[in-house]
Enzyme design. Structure first.
Site, PDB file in Angstrom:
ATOM      1  NE  ARG A 275      65.231  23.449 -56.425  1.00  0.00           N
ATOM      2  CZ  ARG A 275      64.153  22.738 -56.747  1.00  0.00           C
ATOM      3  NH1 ARG A 275      63.345  23.178 -57.713  1.00  0.00           N
ATOM      4  NH2 ARG A 275      63.871  21.614 -56.129  1.00  0.00           N
TER       5      ARG A 275
ATOM      6  CE  LYS B   1      68.185  19.210 -56.881  1.00  0.00           C
ATOM      7  NZ  LYS B   1      68.447  19.417 -55.433  1.00  0.00           N
TER       8      LYS B   1
ATOM      9  CG  HIS C  64      67.845  27.187 -51.366  1.00  0.00           C
ATOM     10  ND1 HIS C  64      67.299  26.959 -52.621  1.00  0.00           N
ATOM     11  CD2 HIS C  64      67.658  26.030 -50.673  1.00  0.00           C
ATOM     12  CE1 HIS C  64      66.823  25.733 -52.687  1.00  0.00           C
ATOM     13  NE2 HIS C  64      67.017  25.145 -51.515  1.00  0.00           N
TER      14      HIS C  64
ATOM     15  NE  ARG D  87      63.117  24.751 -53.076  1.00  0.00           N
ATOM     16  CZ  ARG D  87      62.199  24.276 -53.904  1.00  0.00           C
ATOM     17  NH1 ARG D  87      61.411  25.101 -54.565  1.00  0.00           N
ATOM     18  NH2 ARG D  87      62.064  22.972 -54.080  1.00  0.00           N
TER      19      ARG D  87
ATOM     20  CG  HIS E 133      60.326  18.776 -52.580  1.00  0.00           C
ATOM     21  ND1 HIS E 133      60.038  19.179 -51.285  1.00  0.00           N
ATOM     22  CD2 HIS E 133      61.384  19.530 -52.979  1.00  0.00           C
ATOM     23  CE1 HIS E 133      60.874  20.140 -50.932  1.00  0.00           C
ATOM     24  NE2 HIS E 133      61.694  20.378 -51.936  1.00  0.00           N
TER      25      HIS E 133
ATOM     26  CE1 TYR F  64      61.920  23.692 -46.013  1.00  0.00           C
ATOM     27  CE2 TYR F  64      60.841  22.110 -47.451  1.00  0.00           C
ATOM     28  CZ  TYR F  64      61.829  23.051 -47.234  1.00  0.00           C
ATOM     29  OH  TYR F  64      62.720  23.348 -48.232  1.00  0.00           O
TER      30      TYR F  64
END
Length: 326
Positions: free
Chosen positions: A142, A167, A273, A276, A299, A308
């Site tokens: 990110r 995150k 972003h 990414r 994630h 994706y």
């Protein structure tokens, strides 16, 4: 001498900021929460939150969604700020606040650039902006993860980058692209010279998390803790009021990407972003398994990474249209 007992109590927003800092929330969260609480109070004619309850909060959140048309994520951030206010600052147990309906975010497919579009975008960037954007596409980081990168977390020998406090406040490891080794080494040397210049001026401190700064008081000036992408200017920390060299400002990278996309003739919405998203999709296209990509992206849930699989360049989920058989 003034009697401290006669001093006025701290204002509500000052209490909010103090509590946020005690809990070690980020400066971005502090600004966002303080802003939402201020908006809530002004919306209800400057009434004190202690005098209000479920009806007023519901009215405010409905106003944001219906009259202002804010996104689900924005409305949910406002709710989180009010929940923090009542629970952490006013110490009022309001179980009904948890039951207020949270807006559901729309499920949208991410914008993904083709490899050709990525090349065109990078072609219209140069210098530090080129390197930052290349890093985003080459690692899946990110924008703030890249800008927060410290010198000690770039492992050239092992060709990996340690992403700290991503995150969810989690650390992870991602790949260091071989094509970026020399440019990164040059950038780090530039940062070293800048740091040495700051030290000679009696400066050279970098921001550290509170607990770390207390445990290692000299780490703030240590070379390994400096940012890989330092800001060209010094700034004053709004919390400690110390003069420091922060990292490159994220808005400058965002503007550079937007401008480069226009010059490259890319019609898709293009932000840092998007690189990414493009990294993840192109990794899938290259045959890497979904679990590997999940780890590289950081994630927590595989379902987040699975989005994706829906944007792979296979033309309508790999189905051949009957029109093409005519």
């Amino acid at each position: 001498m003034t009697d401290s007992s006669l001093a006025p109590p701290p204002r509500l927003l000052d209490r909010v900021r103090e509590r946020i800092r005690v809990l070690h929330y980020s400066i971005r969260t502090e600004k966002a929460y303080a802003d939402w609480i201020k908006r809530f109070i002004l919306f209800h004619g400057k009434r004190h939150p202690q005098e209000m309850g479920a009806e007023e909060i519901t009215a405010f959140l409905s106003y944001l969604a219906v009259d202002r048309g804010v996104s689900a994520s924005t409305q949910n951030q406002a709710k989180a700020a009010l929940l923090f206010l009542y629970k952490e600052v006013l110490c009022i147990d309001l179980p009904w606040l948890q039951d207020i309906v949270t807006a559901k975010a729309s499920r949208r497919l991410p914008v993904v650039l083709t490899p050709h579009e990525v090349r065109d975008l990078l072609h219209h960037l140069d210098g530090t902006h080129w390197l930052v954007v290349s890093l985003l596409y080459g690692t899946g980081m990110r924008i703030l993860e890249a800008l927060h990168l410290r010198v000690k977390d770039v492992e050239f020998e092992r060709r990996e980058i340690v992403v700290r406090e991503g995150k969810g406040n989690k650390d992870r490891i991602t790949v260091l692209p071989e094509n970026l080794i020399m440019p990164l080494q040059t950038q780090i040397e530039h940062a070293r010279l800048l740091h040495e210049s700051d030290l000679k001026k009696g400066l050279g401190e970098v921001w550290l998390p509170d607990a770390l700064a207390r445990k290692y008081p000299r780490a703030a000036t240590a070379w390994g803790w400096q940012y890989v992408f330092p800001s060209p200017t010094l700034s004053t920390d709004p919390r400690s009021e110390k003069t420091r060299r922060h990292h490159l400002y994220e808005q400058t990278v965002q503007r550079a990407v937007s401008s480069a996309a226009k010059r490259a003739g890319i019609t898709k919405p293009c932000s840092p972003h998007v690189l990414r998203h493009s990294f993840a999709t192109h990794m899938l296209q290259a045959g890497y398994d979904i679990r590997t990509i999940q780890e590289l992206l950081g994630h927590a849930d595989i379902s987040t990474t699975m989005i994706y699989t829906h944007v792979l360049n296979k033309g309508g989920r790999g189905v051949r249209s009957p029109l093409d058989s005519l």
